[in-house]
Design a protein around this motif. Structure first.
Motif, short mmCIF file in Angstrom:
data_model
loop_
_atom_site.label_atom_id
_atom_site.label_comp_id
_atom_site.label_asym_id
_atom_site.label_seq_id
_atom_site.Cartn_x
_atom_site.Cartn_y
_atom_site.Cartn_z
N MET A 1 0.85 -1.17 0.00
CA MET A 1 0.00 0.00 0.00
C MET A 1 0.89 1.23 0.00
N LYS A 2 0.69 2.04 -0.98
CA LYS A 2 1.43 3.30 -1.02
C LYS A 2 0.75 4.29 -0.10
N PRO A 42 3.03 -1.61 8.66
CA PRO A 42 3.28 -1.16 7.29
C PRO A 42 3.73 -2.25 6.33
N ALA A 43 4.46 -3.24 6.81
CA ALA A 43 5.02 -4.27 5.92
C ALA A 43 3.96 -5.23 5.38
N HIS A 44 2.78 -5.21 5.96
CA HIS A 44 1.76 -6.20 5.58
C HIS A 44 0.44 -5.52 5.23
N ARG A 45 0.52 -4.48 4.39
CA ARG A 45 -0.65 -3.77 3.89
C ARG A 45 -0.62 -3.89 2.36
N PHE A 46 -1.75 -4.26 1.80
CA PHE A 46 -1.82 -4.40 0.35
C PHE A 46 -3.12 -3.82 -0.17
N VAL A 47 -3.05 -3.26 -1.35
CA VAL A 47 -4.25 -2.83 -2.06
C VAL A 47 -4.32 -3.60 -3.37
N ALA A 48 -5.53 -3.88 -3.80
CA ALA A 48 -5.77 -4.46 -5.12
C ALA A 48 -6.18 -3.31 -6.02
N ALA A 105 7.69 -13.27 6.83
CA ALA A 105 8.15 -12.49 7.99
C ALA A 105 8.18 -13.31 9.28
N GLY A 106 7.79 -14.58 9.21
CA GLY A 106 7.82 -15.43 10.40
C GLY A 106 6.58 -15.33 11.27
N ILE A 107 5.53 -14.73 10.76
CA ILE A 107 4.27 -14.66 11.51
C ILE A 107 3.54 -15.98 11.32
N TRP A 108 3.20 -16.63 12.43
CA TRP A 108 2.66 -17.98 12.34
C TRP A 108 1.14 -18.07 12.45
N THR A 109 0.48 -17.02 12.94
CA THR A 109 -0.97 -17.09 13.06
C THR A 109 -1.62 -15.79 12.60
N LEU A 110 -2.56 -15.93 11.69
CA LEU A 110 -3.45 -14.84 11.30
C LEU A 110 -4.79 -15.11 11.96
N GLN A 111 -5.39 -14.10 12.54
CA GLN A 111 -6.71 -14.30 13.12
C GLN A 111 -7.65 -13.19 12.67
N ALA A 112 -8.94 -13.47 12.79
CA ALA A 112 -9.97 -12.51 12.43
C ALA A 112 -11.21 -12.79 13.26
N ALA A 113 -12.00 -11.76 13.47
CA ALA A 113 -13.31 -11.89 14.10
C ALA A 113 -14.34 -11.49 13.06
N VAL A 114 -15.27 -12.41 12.76
CA VAL A 114 -16.22 -12.21 11.67
C VAL A 114 -17.63 -12.45 12.20
N PHE A 115 -18.56 -11.56 11.83
CA PHE A 115 -19.96 -11.79 12.17
C PHE A 115 -20.45 -13.05 11.47
N PRO A 116 -21.22 -13.90 12.15
CA PRO A 116 -21.71 -15.12 11.52
C PRO A 116 -22.54 -14.86 10.26
N GLU A 117 -23.17 -13.71 10.19
CA GLU A 117 -24.00 -13.37 9.03
C GLU A 117 -23.18 -12.97 7.80
N ASN A 118 -21.90 -12.74 7.98
CA ASN A 118 -21.04 -12.30 6.87
C ASN A 118 -20.54 -13.54 6.11
N THR A 119 -21.45 -14.15 5.39
CA THR A 119 -21.16 -15.42 4.73
C THR A 119 -20.07 -15.29 3.66
N SER A 120 -19.99 -14.14 3.00
CA SER A 120 -18.93 -13.95 1.99
C SER A 120 -17.56 -13.96 2.63
N SER A 121 -17.43 -13.27 3.75
CA SER A 121 -16.15 -13.24 4.45
C SER A 121 -15.79 -14.62 4.98
N LEU A 122 -16.77 -15.32 5.52
CA LEU A 122 -16.51 -16.68 6.03
C LEU A 122 -16.04 -17.60 4.90
N ALA A 123 -16.66 -17.50 3.74
CA ALA A 123 -16.25 -18.34 2.60
C ALA A 123 -14.84 -17.99 2.15
#
Length: 160
Positions: A1-2, A42-48, A105-123
């Motif tokens: 991300m610039k 900063p090292a782990h930000r990306f834009v599409a 970078a040696g990061i071993w766990t990514l986590q997220a909290a997602v609303f159960p209704e957010n089916t697109s994010s869960l998929a």
């Protein structure tokens, strides 16, 4: 991300669009750039970016979950895709870039909290190798309504 004005404006606009939908977060207002910048590594930000129009389609970023050294390899991420770009593989591409970056970078766990209704994010998360590790019932209110969140994580198979 610039950190240029065009990307910053687009990222915060997509963030707000996601918040306005009511399925992305307990937050209702995107932060200003200074708070966003301070909260995300900063090292782990990306834009599409659309290759034809150069428009920002979505973004992904991580935040540390703790200042304690033992949790240096655990981060929480956010991924947002603009409404006009959904269903085009943008989220999948962002998650792939993020997973590659944090693993290197040696990061071993990514986590997220997602609303159960957010089916697109869960998929999206399931397709990227995340699993549900718990439910935080009635953890907070959004618009006056108690909401649950699913706690998801992806443990890197490449880091012992």
């Amino acid at each position: 991300m610039k950190d240029d004005e065009a990307d910053i404006s687009a990222v915060l606009s997509i963030y707000q669009e996601g918040l306005d939908g009511g399925l992305a977060s307990f937050e209702t207002q995107a932060p200003d750039w200074e708070r966003f910048d301070a909260a995300h590594l900063p090292a782990h930000r990306f834009v599409a970016v659309d290759v034809v129009s150069d428009a920002v389609l979505g973004w992904v970023a991580v935040a540390p979950i703790s200042a304690r050294a033992v949790y240096a390899g655990v981060v929480e991420h956010s991924v947002y895709v603009g409404a006009a770009a959904r269903g085009r593989g943008v989220g999948k591409a962002l998650m792939a870039a993020l997973i590659e970056s944090v693993t290197a970078a040696g990061i071993w766990t990514l986590q997220a909290a997602v609303f159960p209704e957010n089916t697109s994010s869960l998929a999206l998360h399931r397709a990227a190798g995340f699993r549900v590790v718990g439910v935080r019932e009635r953890i907070a209110r959004r618009d006056g309504v108690w909401r649950d969140v699913l706690l998801l994580e992806r443990r890197s198979p490449e880091i012992d």
